[in-house]
Design a protein around this motif. Structure first.
Motif, mmCIF file in Angstrom:
data_model
loop_
_atom_site.group_PDB
_atom_site.id
_atom_site.type_symbol
_atom_site.label_atom_id
_atom_site.label_comp_id
_atom_site.label_asym_id
_atom_site.label_seq_id
_atom_site.Cartn_x
_atom_site.Cartn_y
_atom_site.Cartn_z
ATOM 1 N N GLU A 1 0.829 -1.191 0.000
ATOM 2 C CA GLU A 1 0.000 0.000 0.000
ATOM 3 C C GLU A 1 0.871 1.251 0.000
ATOM 4 N N GLY A 2 0.515 2.182 -0.901
ATOM 5 C CA GLY A 2 1.193 3.468 -0.927
ATOM 6 C C GLY A 2 2.498 3.491 -1.683
ATOM 7 N N GLY A 3 2.738 2.514 -2.550
ATOM 8 C CA GLY A 3 3.994 2.535 -3.300
ATOM 9 C C GLY A 3 3.953 1.552 -4.456
ATOM 10 N N LEU A 4 5.119 1.322 -5.059
ATOM 11 C CA LEU A 4 5.227 0.408 -6.191
ATOM 12 C C LEU A 4 5.437 -1.031 -5.744
ATOM 13 N N GLY A 5 5.581 -1.256 -4.443
ATOM 14 C CA GLY A 5 5.700 -2.603 -3.938
ATOM 15 C C GLY A 5 7.119 -3.136 -4.078
ATOM 16 N N SER A 6 7.216 -4.461 -4.015
ATOM 17 C CA SER A 6 8.493 -5.140 -4.115
ATOM 18 C C SER A 6 8.389 -6.219 -5.179
ATOM 19 N N VAL A 7 9.533 -6.818 -5.488
ATOM 20 C CA VAL A 7 9.546 -7.907 -6.457
ATOM 21 C C VAL A 7 10.487 -8.998 -5.945
ATOM 22 N N ARG A 8 10.022 -10.216 -6.053
ATOM 23 C CA ARG A 8 10.878 -11.354 -5.718
ATOM 24 C C ARG A 8 11.436 -11.919 -7.023
ATOM 25 N N VAL A 9 12.741 -12.008 -7.118
ATOM 26 C CA VAL A 9 13.420 -12.465 -8.339
ATOM 27 C C VAL A 9 13.693 -13.955 -8.185
ATOM 28 N N GLU A 10 13.055 -14.785 -9.008
ATOM 29 C CA GLU A 10 13.089 -16.237 -8.829
ATOM 30 C C GLU A 10 14.335 -16.889 -9.416
ATOM 31 N N ILE A 11 15.133 -16.154 -10.169
ATOM 32 C CA ILE A 11 16.328 -16.724 -10.804
ATOM 33 C C ILE A 11 17.547 -15.917 -10.396
ATOM 34 N N VAL A 12 18.726 -16.450 -10.745
ATOM 35 C CA VAL A 12 19.966 -15.691 -10.596
ATOM 36 C C VAL A 12 20.305 -15.121 -11.978
ATOM 37 N N PRO A 13 20.168 -13.814 -12.148
ATOM 38 C CA PRO A 13 20.372 -13.240 -13.492
ATOM 39 C C PRO A 13 21.856 -13.171 -13.860
ATOM 40 N N ALA A 14 22.107 -13.146 -15.171
ATOM 41 C CA ALA A 14 23.456 -12.950 -15.701
ATOM 42 C C ALA A 14 23.621 -11.503 -16.115
ATOM 43 N N ALA A 15 24.798 -10.981 -15.926
ATOM 44 C CA ALA A 15 25.065 -9.592 -16.304
ATOM 45 C C ALA A 15 24.800 -9.387 -17.796
ATOM 46 N N GLY A 16 24.025 -8.358 -18.124
ATOM 47 C CA GLY A 16 23.745 -8.019 -19.512
ATOM 48 C C GLY A 16 22.535 -8.689 -20.117
ATOM 49 N N GLN A 17 21.887 -9.600 -19.374
ATOM 50 C CA GLN A 17 20.766 -10.320 -19.988
ATOM 51 C C GLN A 17 19.600 -9.385 -20.272
ATOM 52 N N TRP A 18 18.973 -9.613 -21.432
ATOM 53 C CA TRP A 18 17.816 -8.891 -21.925
ATOM 54 C C TRP A 18 18.049 -7.380 -22.032
ATOM 55 N N ILE A 19 19.316 -7.022 -22.294
ATOM 56 C CA ILE A 19 19.644 -5.623 -22.552
ATOM 57 C C ILE A 19 20.123 -5.489 -23.995
ATOM 58 N N ARG A 20 19.479 -4.612 -24.756
ATOM 59 C CA ARG A 20 19.943 -4.277 -26.094
ATOM 60 C C ARG A 20 20.958 -3.154 -25.949
ATOM 61 N N ARG A 21 22.161 -3.388 -26.457
ATOM 62 C CA ARG A 21 23.220 -2.414 -26.278
ATOM 63 C C ARG A 21 23.116 -1.273 -27.293
ATOM 64 N N ALA A 22 23.498 -0.093 -26.862
ATOM 65 C CA ALA A 22 23.526 1.070 -27.765
ATOM 66 C C ALA A 22 24.417 0.760 -28.962
ATOM 67 N N GLY A 23 23.910 1.027 -30.159
ATOM 68 C CA GLY A 23 24.686 0.833 -31.371
ATOM 69 C C GLY A 23 24.787 -0.593 -31.857
ATOM 70 N N GLU A 24 24.076 -1.520 -31.226
ATOM 71 C CA GLU A 24 24.207 -2.909 -31.687
ATOM 72 C C GLU A 24 23.568 -3.115 -33.061
ATOM 73 N N ASP A 25 22.682 -2.222 -33.475
ATOM 74 C CA ASP A 25 22.099 -2.289 -34.821
ATOM 75 C C ASP A 25 22.909 -1.428 -35.788
ATOM 76 N N VAL A 26 23.048 -0.147 -35.462
ATOM 77 C CA VAL A 26 23.745 0.795 -36.349
ATOM 78 C C VAL A 26 24.580 1.745 -35.501
ATOM 79 N N ALA A 27 25.805 2.007 -35.959
ATOM 80 C CA ALA A 27 26.645 3.020 -35.323
ATOM 81 C C ALA A 27 26.676 4.258 -36.211
ATOM 82 N N SER A 28 26.718 5.423 -35.595
ATOM 83 C CA SER A 28 26.785 6.666 -36.359
ATOM 84 C C SER A 28 28.005 6.637 -37.280
ATOM 85 N N GLY A 29 27.785 6.996 -38.552
ATOM 86 C CA GLY A 29 28.855 6.962 -39.539
ATOM 87 C C GLY A 29 28.891 5.689 -40.361
ATOM 88 N N ASP A 30 28.126 4.669 -39.966
ATOM 89 C CA ASP A 30 28.073 3.426 -40.743
ATOM 90 C C ASP A 30 27.395 3.648 -42.094
#
Length: 432
Positions: free
Chosen positions: A134-163
């Motif tokens: 009540e009165g906020g966004l609550g909490s979240v229980r994370v059921e897995i151990v995440p890996a660094a970088g998972q489900w992140i699209r990196r800047a420039g992974e499609d096109v880099a300026s000047g390509d």
């Protein structure tokens, strides 16, 4: 290959030797240069057009790291074991920018939203359990151990300026249009559409709809070539000027070619390029201009001509108009268009790739009759991974082009036995 001099057909009654198909293609492509001038068109309308300049990206895509999933952005260090409980500190929809993520907290994040500073992974919502408070966004229980970088699209992974994202000479596809739009192009520089005049010759030709099948006179046939030629030209992005059927008279043929040459880049004729007394295209072309190619070592499709007609200057262009004379038999006409006119028109538009690569496949048929000409046999792929052959390979059997899904490119003097490897050209690649 360097251009060959015009063959002086009128000076001798001897017919020249049949020209190998590869030599004919090389000579035709040399005649198609330089390419047509360019124009700017809406990116919406550029499908199938040939790009006239390199497209260079002026920005990075994506511009920032963003989420590939609906879920929670968090710090991997806070989730060393399954079941970690994190306070939801912020909510980040796509199009908004969050605040730096504090240790021990998570951000509710949506697909495409920018990753907040401090977060190094996204956990999809299916791997979490939201806990309302009540009165906020609550909490979240994370059921897995995440890996660094998972489900992140990196800047420039499609096109880099000047390509260079799309190169001059590429034929634009729906995916290419989307890519151009993603870097901000609402208009694209493309080759002008080729202006092509199409005419058929033959007093035996009748248009469907003008005469009922039951009322057809002896010797009359419906003009099927006109229909597939127009469709093929439209698929190649051409502006088609259909001149209809020209009577089998030299004067009418000369006048039709003269008028068409003034306003078109290319004239395509079907029929009238053989050596019969009623075949007037070759003589008309000699009277108006010159012939550079005639008669190919190709089956079907031997009666093929290429030439050019000087313009008088009455039209909207100077120089000369190209002319290709195709055989009248429908399969011969269809195949000479695909093998010769198609690459010519693509080269005229500056395309970098004009002929498809054949595929090596197994023949599940016998072809015991070797021919002195290079043959294009109508075939289709079967469920066993091989090729079946259409039963009637006559140049007048258009059914073979509908039944088949490709062509077996059989060298001159070559027989085929079941099990032999052959070169197969898919029709899909030729009709695109």
């Amino acid at each position: 290959m360097a251009d060959s001099p015009a063959v002086p057909f009128a000076a001798s009654s001897r017919r020249p030797p049949l020209l190998p198909l590869d030599d004919a293609i090389a000579q035709l492509l040399a005649k198609a240069r330089p390419a047509l001038p360019s124009e700017l068109v809406s990116t919406f309308d550029a499908d199938g057009r040939v790009l006239a300049e390199d497209l260079v990206a002026g920005l990075t895509v994506p511009p920032r790291d963003n989420s590939a999933m609906d879920g929670y952005a968090l710090r991997v260090a806070d989730c060393a074991a399954p079941g970690a409980l994190l306070k939801v500190a912020q909510r980040i929809p796509a199009g908004t920018v969050g605040t730096p993520l504090l240790p021990g907290t998570a951000a509710r994040i949506f697909t495409g939203a920018q990753i907040p500073e401090g977060a190094d992974a996204v956990v999809m919502q299916e791997d979490t359990a939201a806990i309302a408070e009540e009165g906020g966004l609550g909490s979240v229980r994370v059921e897995i151990v995440p890996a660094a970088g998972q489900w992140i699209r990196r800047a420039g992974e499609d096109v880099a300026s000047g390509d260079v994202v799309l190169r001059k000479g590429e034929r634009l596809t729906p995916a290419a249009l989307g890519l151009a739009a993603s870097i901000g192009f609402d208009r694209l520089p493309v080759a002008r559409k080729p202006r092509v005049a199409l005419l058929s010759t033959g007093d035996e030709l009748v248009m469907p709809g003008e005469v009922a099948p039951a009322a057809m006179k002896p010797g009359a046939i419906y003009n099927s070539n006109r229909f597939f030629m127009r469709a093929l030209l439209h698929r190649l992005g051409c502006e088609v000027h259909d001149l209809g059927i020209v009577p089998d008279r030299r004067e009418a043929t000369v006048e039709a070619l003269r008028e068409a040459a003034e306003h078109n880049d290319l004239i395509i004729t079907t029929g009238g390029v053989s050596v019969g007394e009623e075949d007037h295209i070759r003589a008309a072309l000699q009277a108006l201009g010159e012939i550079d190619l005639w008669s190919l070592s190709m089956k079907p499709g031997k009666p093929f001509a290429y030439g050019s007609i000087p313009r008088s200057g009455r039209g909207d262009a100077q120089g000369h108009c190209h002319v290709t004379g195709l055989p009248g038999n429908p399969v011969s006409s269809f195949l000479t268009f695909l093998m010769l006119v198609r690459p010519f028109l693509l080269t005229l538009q500056g395309a970098s790739r004009v002929t498809p690569e054949p595929v090596r496949m197994r023949a599940d048929f016998d072809w015991p009759r070797a021919d002195k000409r290079r043959e294009f046999l109508r075939a289709r792929r079967n469920a066993q991974g091989g090729l079946d052959l259409f039963g009637n390979q006559s140049s007048g059997v258009l059914t073979s082009m509908v039944w088949g899904d490709g062509l077996v490119d059989n060298p001159s003097g070559q027989t085929i036995r079941a099990g032999d490897p052959v070169e197969f050209i898919p029709l899909a690649a030729l009709l695109s």
